[in-house]
Design a protein around this motif. Structure first.
Motif, PDB file in Angstrom:
ATOM      1  N   GLY A  44       9.866  -2.646  -7.214  1.00  0.00           N
ATOM      2  CA  GLY A  44       9.360  -3.843  -6.566  1.00  0.00           C
ATOM      3  C   GLY A  44       8.776  -3.563  -5.193  1.00  0.00           C
ATOM      4  N   ALA A  45       9.447  -2.694  -4.428  1.00  0.00           N
ATOM      5  CA  ALA A  45       8.931  -2.343  -3.103  1.00  0.00           C
ATOM      6  C   ALA A  45       7.585  -1.621  -3.213  1.00  0.00           C
ATOM      7  N   LEU A  46       7.474  -0.734  -4.184  1.00  0.00           N
ATOM      8  CA  LEU A  46       6.218  -0.003  -4.365  1.00  0.00           C
ATOM      9  C   LEU A  46       5.087  -0.935  -4.791  1.00  0.00           C
ATOM     10  N   ILE A  47       5.385  -1.913  -5.643  1.00  0.00           N
ATOM     11  CA  ILE A  47       4.363  -2.872  -6.053  1.00  0.00           C
ATOM     12  C   ILE A  47       3.864  -3.673  -4.851  1.00  0.00           C
ATOM     13  N   MET A  48       4.802  -4.120  -4.022  1.00  0.00           N
ATOM     14  CA  MET A  48       4.414  -4.883  -2.836  1.00  0.00           C
ATOM     15  C   MET A  48       3.556  -4.049  -1.893  1.00  0.00           C
ATOM     16  N   LEU A  49       3.986  -2.815  -1.622  1.00  0.00           N
ATOM     17  CA  LEU A  49       3.245  -1.963  -0.696  1.00  0.00           C
ATOM     18  C   LEU A  49       1.874  -1.599  -1.255  1.00  0.00           C
ATOM     19  N   ALA A  50       1.811  -1.289  -2.557  1.00  0.00           N
ATOM     20  CA  ALA A  50       0.532  -0.909  -3.155  1.00  0.00           C
ATOM     21  C   ALA A  50      -0.451  -2.075  -3.148  1.00  0.00           C
ATOM     22  N   ALA A  51       0.013  -3.265  -3.532  1.00  0.00           N
ATOM     23  CA  ALA A  51      -0.864  -4.431  -3.549  1.00  0.00           C
ATOM     24  C   ALA A  51      -1.318  -4.792  -2.134  1.00  0.00           C
ATOM     25  N   GLY A  52      -0.387  -4.753  -1.186  1.00  0.00           N
ATOM     26  CA  GLY A  52      -0.746  -5.080   0.187  1.00  0.00           C
ATOM     27  C   GLY A  52      -1.709  -4.081   0.798  1.00  0.00           C
ATOM     28  N   ALA A  53      -1.481  -2.785   0.552  1.00  0.00           N
ATOM     29  CA  ALA A  53      -2.368  -1.763   1.105  1.00  0.00           C
ATOM     30  C   ALA A  53      -3.758  -1.841   0.491  1.00  0.00           C
ATOM     31  N   ALA A  54      -3.828  -2.046  -0.827  1.00  0.00           N
ATOM     32  CA  ALA A  54      -5.133  -2.146  -1.478  1.00  0.00           C
ATOM     33  C   ALA A  54      -5.924  -3.339  -0.949  1.00  0.00           C
TER      34      ALA A  54
END
Length: 490
Positions: A44-54
């Motif tokens: 979940g943390a990786l999904i949030m960071l990836a979506a936010g960074a993109a």
């Protein structure tokens, strides 16, 4: 192909990532990952960071600068990151504070670049799904009479998720700009969220959700009142603050009786008073800058191990002092408490000013959610943590109060500038592509669209040889006068 000299310094981003559909999907992914963080953990943390960074990297330079102007909102996360220098566990503090800073920073990015209605609708859909999955997973516990924990790690956190569903549904219901097709779903979301609230059996969530909903409704009707009435109402609300402070002891005793008689809680609020006493002792050990962000609740700390054993926490994690101000004091000392208090005072003052000066449609949601979070700070401390939907909503509403404006027109102008960045222009030597940036001066634009040719004695209006020159009336030959024939001629 020719380019302007500053082309390499201007980043126009990816416009397809800023369409309404793409923004909604990104916001839905971020909200879902935060609401299901207890189940998804690292994923979940990786999904949030990836979506936010993109999403952030897809923004043009103008919107990135717009986000950077709201950096003062991140004063507390920045202080938490700086506490790495004096922390008792520097590695833990650096990791947790960096994650916290990214969580709060993403909230600022969302508010400054995404239309608030897009975020509210995505939050509503994600919270509805989380509550539905939570009821399904906790069906056996509900049948046995236990409190609903659902997709969260505790009943209090599940109640927070239900509160998010109720408040987002209420915001959609009160906002006339939302399509009518959303209204029945929003009304159903209110009813379902209230049901999940009662199943979670969290007294603090009842109070926070009720006061947040009242604030949202009050602001909505307050905005439709005449200005004179609004001034009187706001002045009366401000006068109630000192009255409440003077009657604090009376209110505390009444709240204790309500907690015991109605909510069934013991007089110590389920052991919170002892935690608060111990927190005061830990603050006194390092009063100025604290022990370091996240450095107290770690495995190997004798004080933390003793409290985990006393309260029966076998996992030795996921515990707190149940008071946001005391938690800030243990982590960052009086510096953290003062920073957090000043942030709340500035937010309340900014909300009051905006209520008087503007009629923004986003104010009911910002005021309601912020009030629901603020009233929980004396009994909960889960709003200044990493990868938390509550931390995201807290910093989003703070940013909305301090830097509030309608984001839609700003995004429309940025999109128009991006689409107009690459234009085709005709010049005297042929057809070329030339990039025109928003930084182009008026003189440069005049030269692009007006060509002067002294050898021909003409000024061409337009671009290149395809434009038609104006006719010089002085150089044209006059037409001969028409001779009138006499009327008496046979």
């Amino acid at each position: 192909m020719t380019h302007t000299p500053d082309e390499s310094l201007h980043w126009s981003g990816f416009s397809f990532m800023r369409t309404r559909q793409a923004q909604w999907l990104i916001m839905f992914a971020i909200c879902t990952s935060l609401l299901f963080i207890a189940m998804l953990q690292t994923i979940g943390a990786l999904i949030m960071l990836a979506a936010g960074a993109a999403y952030f990297l897809s923004l043009p330079q103008s919107l990135m600068l717009r986000v950077a102007k709201a950096t003062p909102v991140l004063a507390y996360p920045i202080l938490a990151l700086a506490s790495t220098l004096w922390s008792e566990a520097p590695a833990i503090t650096f990791r947790l504070s960096l994650q916290f800073l990214l969580t709060a920073g993403l909230a600022v990015v969302i508010y400054r670049t995404v239309p608030l209605r897009t975020f509210i609708s995505a939050l509503f859909a994600a919270a509805f799904m989380a509550c539905g999955v939570g009821v399904i997973l906790g069906a056996q516990g509900i049948a046995a009479g236990h409190a609903l924990a659902g997709v969260a790690e505790s009943k209090n956190m599940m109640a927070f998720i239900a509160s998010v569903l109720v408040l987002s549904s209420l915001a959609i219901t009160l906002d006339s700009a939302f399509p009518r097709i959303f209204k029945p779903a929003a009304i159903g979301g209110i009813a379902f969220g209230v049901l999940v609230l009662f199943l979670a059996q969290s007294a603090g969530a009842y109070i926070g959700t009720f006061l947040g909903g009242i604030a949202m409704i009050a602001v909505r009707f307050y905005q439709s009142a005449p200005r004179s009435v609004r001034v009187v109402v706001l002045a009366g609300a401000l006068l109630l603050v000192p009255v409440g402070l003077m009657a604090q002891s009376i209110l505390a005793s009444e709240a204790s009786e309500f907690s015991e008689d109605v909510l069934g809680k013991d007089s110590t609020l389920t052991g919170r008073t002892y935690l608060w006493q111990r927190a005061g002792q830990y603050i006194a050990e390092k009063p100025i800058a604290g022990h370091g962000y996240g450095a107290f609740w770690r495995q190997g700390s004798l004080e933390a191990e003793g409290l985990w054993r006393m309260y029966g926490i076998p996992g030795r994690s996921g515990f707190n002092f149940h008071n946001q101000y005391l938690e800030a004091g243990v982590d960052l000392g009086y510096a953290g408490i003062i920073t957090f208090v000043l942030m709340n005072l500035a937010t309340l003052a900014a909300l009051g000013v905006r209520l008087l000066r503007t009629q923004s449609s986003e104010l009911p949601f910002i005021a309601g959610v912020y009030m629901a979070l603020l009233v929980r700070t004396p009994v909960e401390s889960v709003m200044l943590t990493q990868f938390s939907i509550l931390a995201t909503l807290l910093f989003l509403t703070v940013c909305g109060a301090l830097y509030g404006n309608e984001t839609g027109p700003v995004l429309a102008r940025a999109s128009a500038r991006t689409k107009a960045g690459l234009t085709r222009q005709r010049v005297s030597r042929g057809l070329v592509q030339q990039r025109v940036t928003p930084a182009a001066t008026a003189e440069e634009r005049r030269k692009d669209f007006v060509q002067f040719r002294p050898e021909a004695g003409l000024t061409q209006q337009g671009v290149g040889p395809s434009a038609r020159p104006r006719r010089n009336l002085r150089q044209s030959k006059p037409r001969p006068a028409r001779q009138r024939r006499p009327t008496d001629t046979p």
